[in-house]
Write an enzyme that holds these catalytic residues in place. Structure first.
Site, mmCIF file in Angstrom:
data_model
loop_
_atom_site.group_PDB
_atom_site.id
_atom_site.type_symbol
_atom_site.label_atom_id
_atom_site.label_comp_id
_atom_site.label_asym_id
_atom_site.label_seq_id
_atom_site.Cartn_x
_atom_site.Cartn_y
_atom_site.Cartn_z
ATOM 1 N N GLU A 88 0.816 -1.205 0.000
ATOM 2 C CA GLU A 88 0.000 0.000 0.000
ATOM 3 C C GLU A 88 0.852 1.259 0.000
ATOM 4 O O GLU A 88 2.041 1.219 0.292
ATOM 5 C CB GLU A 88 -0.928 0.004 1.198
ATOM 6 N N CYS A 112 7.216 -4.423 15.778
ATOM 7 C CA CYS A 112 6.784 -3.346 16.682
ATOM 8 C C CYS A 112 5.338 -3.590 17.114
ATOM 9 O O CYS A 112 4.480 -3.928 16.304
ATOM 10 C CB CYS A 112 6.909 -1.984 15.996
ATOM 11 N N CYS A 115 2.237 -1.676 15.387
ATOM 12 C CA CYS A 115 2.231 -1.502 13.936
ATOM 13 C C CYS A 115 1.516 -2.653 13.225
ATOM 14 O O CYS A 115 1.766 -3.824 13.517
ATOM 15 C CB CYS A 115 3.670 -1.391 13.442
ATOM 16 N N GLY A 160 7.276 -2.140 5.799
ATOM 17 C CA GLY A 160 8.652 -2.592 5.651
ATOM 18 C C GLY A 160 9.650 -1.737 6.389
ATOM 19 O O GLY A 160 9.380 -0.588 6.732
ATOM 20 N N SER A 192 12.662 6.440 6.960
ATOM 21 C CA SER A 192 12.423 6.149 8.368
ATOM 22 C C SER A 192 12.873 4.731 8.699
ATOM 23 O O SER A 192 12.524 3.784 8.010
ATOM 24 C CB SER A 192 10.930 6.311 8.668
ATOM 25 N N LEU A 216 11.756 6.442 17.334
ATOM 26 C CA LEU A 216 12.300 6.337 18.687
ATOM 27 C C LEU A 216 11.240 5.790 19.645
ATOM 28 O O LEU A 216 11.418 4.723 20.219
ATOM 29 C CB LEU A 216 12.809 7.709 19.123
ATOM 30 N N ASN A 291 -2.069 5.866 15.887
ATOM 31 C CA ASN A 291 -3.235 5.434 15.137
ATOM 32 C C ASN A 291 -3.614 4.070 15.678
ATOM 33 O O ASN A 291 -2.823 3.130 15.563
ATOM 34 C CB ASN A 291 -2.846 5.264 13.667
ATOM 35 N N CYS A 334 0.200 2.651 8.927
ATOM 36 C CA CYS A 334 1.003 1.601 8.305
ATOM 37 C C CYS A 334 0.354 0.237 8.275
ATOM 38 O O CYS A 334 0.074 -0.342 9.310
ATOM 39 C CB CYS A 334 2.272 1.413 9.104
HETATM 40 N N1 SAH Z 1 10.109 0.532 9.410
HETATM 41 C C1 SAH Z 1 10.304 1.939 9.399
HETATM 42 C C2 SAH Z 1 9.316 2.727 8.551
HETATM 43 C C3 SAH Z 1 7.853 2.344 8.552
HETATM 44 S S1 SAH Z 1 6.757 2.932 9.753
HETATM 45 C C4 SAH Z 1 10.340 2.488 10.791
HETATM 46 O O1 SAH Z 1 10.152 1.734 11.722
HETATM 47 O O2 SAH Z 1 10.613 3.662 10.959
HETATM 48 C C5 SAH Z 1 6.659 4.667 9.705
HETATM 49 C C6 SAH Z 1 6.394 5.237 11.094
HETATM 50 O O3 SAH Z 1 5.062 4.991 11.573
HETATM 51 C C7 SAH Z 1 7.331 4.662 12.125
HETATM 52 O O4 SAH Z 1 7.770 5.706 12.951
HETATM 53 C C8 SAH Z 1 6.415 3.725 12.892
HETATM 54 O O5 SAH Z 1 6.933 3.441 14.157
HETATM 55 C C9 SAH Z 1 5.127 4.486 12.898
HETATM 56 N N2 SAH Z 1 3.917 3.718 13.155
HETATM 57 C C10 SAH Z 1 3.660 2.426 12.888
HETATM 58 N N3 SAH Z 1 2.429 2.087 13.270
HETATM 59 C C11 SAH Z 1 1.885 3.191 13.816
HETATM 60 C C12 SAH Z 1 0.618 3.491 14.403
HETATM 61 N N4 SAH Z 1 -0.308 2.560 14.511
HETATM 62 N N5 SAH Z 1 0.408 4.740 14.836
HETATM 63 C C13 SAH Z 1 1.350 5.700 14.716
HETATM 64 N N6 SAH Z 1 2.555 5.488 14.174
HETATM 65 C C14 SAH Z 1 2.821 4.242 13.740
#
Ligand code: SAH
Length: 346
Positions: A88, A112, A115, A160, A192, A216, A291, A334
């Site tokens: 997506e 994570c 996510c 990813g 990122s 972070l 989110n 994401c």
């Molecule tokens: N893998 C990379 C990039 C993808 S995620 C990374 O970890 O940075 C892009 C951003 O969205 C990251 O900061 C991730 O931690 C955050 N993210 C993922 N799921 C989320 C959610 N449900 N709400 C808010 N931020 C989220």
């Protein structure tokens, strides 16, 4: 699966056309056509040459399967890859241009806790040309050309972990920034990472001055390990050192993503801890309210808590902004769109 013609740089494409015994200008025609988002079968070249290419290369590596439009102007894309996998992307409209969020892998294996991308693990890496094709497909679908682009900025924040697919992502970055192509300049690209330190250090040597962004989401290693498994491998200290190296090598300040999670990382103590961790560094903090993902039990904060967190950071002299949460009504977080699609198909 066949090979991906969009993996090739302009020089590699010229070499290929030479090996095929074709005239040099054919390489220009092919390159221009591909950068305009055309399929191989649409390229303005002789039919026998098209057939030869189609025997080896995918006609359309990334097909737009659906577009969802949010009232706030955000568009969410569901793409289908040549092997049927789904990924997506999002395009967001800002005053300074249109930003597309691209995916770098099908799924993710970083795990994570907040996510959606990581729910089914990593299926496979995208090739450089597949990542590029996400951009080319959207630029074309939105009426963009190479002169007047519908995509001017990129964030590698879709599904990813970019540095878990290092070679392909760097190949993509070289091709998407190249002269003569869609030419999105590195300073308009944000990458990122969840903080893969060796790759961050390696990337500092690539000479690609983009906006390096680290997710972070915590102020201590102990807290970070609760939501991000990768924190067991690399410490915040090591991440900050890698950021410093990137700054020394490129002169670019770096950024941090900090998603505000209720009862986890969002009280004022955390705001002060984050400020003292980053004080004096050439960096910027992007706050976002989590989110909420239905498969996960973590909650976002209220708008008031987020504003208070932001104020504490800025009062402490930290450059920070609270991101508007765009397109959340269309599954903007994401992996949410793909996840909801996959569960519907099951
Ligand atoms: N893998 C990379 C990039 C993808 S995620 C990374 O970890 O940075 C892009 C951003 O969205 C990251 O900061 C991730 O931690 C955050 N993210 C993922 N799921 C989320 C959610 N449900 N709400 C808010 N931020 C989220």
């Amino acid at each position: 699966m066949k090979q991906i013609l969009q993996d090739l740089s302009h020089a590699e494409l010229s070499a290929l056309v030479g090996e095929m015994g074709e005239k040099k200008f054919r390489a220009e025609q092919i390159y221009l056509g591909l950068m305009q988002g055309k399929r191989i079968s649409e390229l303005p070249i002789p039919a026998p040459m098209r057939e030869k290419l189609l025997a080896v290369y995918e006609d359309e590596p990334v097909r737009i399967r659906e577009v969802f439009r949010s009232p706030d102007g955000t568009e969410k894309y569901l793409f289908e890859l040549a092997d049927g996998n789904l990924i997506e992307g999002v395009r967001m409209h800002y005053q300074y241009g249109n930003t597309q969020c691209v995916s770098t892998q099908v799924g993710c294996r970083m795990g994570c806790k907040f996510c959606a991308s990581t729910l089914g693990g990593r299926i496979r890496d995208l090739t450089a040309g597949e990542i590029l094709s996400e951009v080319l497909a959207v630029n074309r679908a939105e009426g963009g050309t190479l002169k007047d682009r519908a995509v001017t900025n990129l964030v590698l924040m879709g599904s990813g972990e970019p540095f878990d697919n290092y070679e392909n992502v760097v190949g993509f970055l070289r091709n998407v920034t190249a002269e003569g192509g869609i030419r999105i300049s590195a300073r308009n690209i944000s990458l990122s990472t969840c903080g893969l330190v060796p790759e961050m250090r390696r990337f500092a040597e690539e000479g690609i001055p983009l906006n390096l962004t680290v997710s972070l989401h915590a102020t201590t290693d102990e807290e970070r390990r609760r939501t991000m498994p990768i924190a067991a491998r690399y410490s915040i200290r090591e991440i900050l050192d890698a950021c410093t190296l990137y700054f020394e090598k490129t002169g670019r300040r770096y950024l941090f993503e900090y998603s505000l999670i209720e009862d986890e990382n969002a009280d004022m103590g955390h705001a002060y801890a984050l400020a003292s961790l980053l004080k004096g560094r050439p960096c910027h903090v992007n706050l976002i309210r989590l989110n909420e993902v239905k498969e996960r039990n973590l909650r976002g904060t209220s708008e008031e808590t987020a504003q208070a967190f932001l104020k504490t950071l800025t009062d402490c002299g930290i450059s920070a902004t609270l991101r508007r949460s765009m397109g959340s009504d269309i599954g903007g977080a994401c992996g949410q769109l793909r996840a909801s699609y996959l569960s519907r198909e099951e």
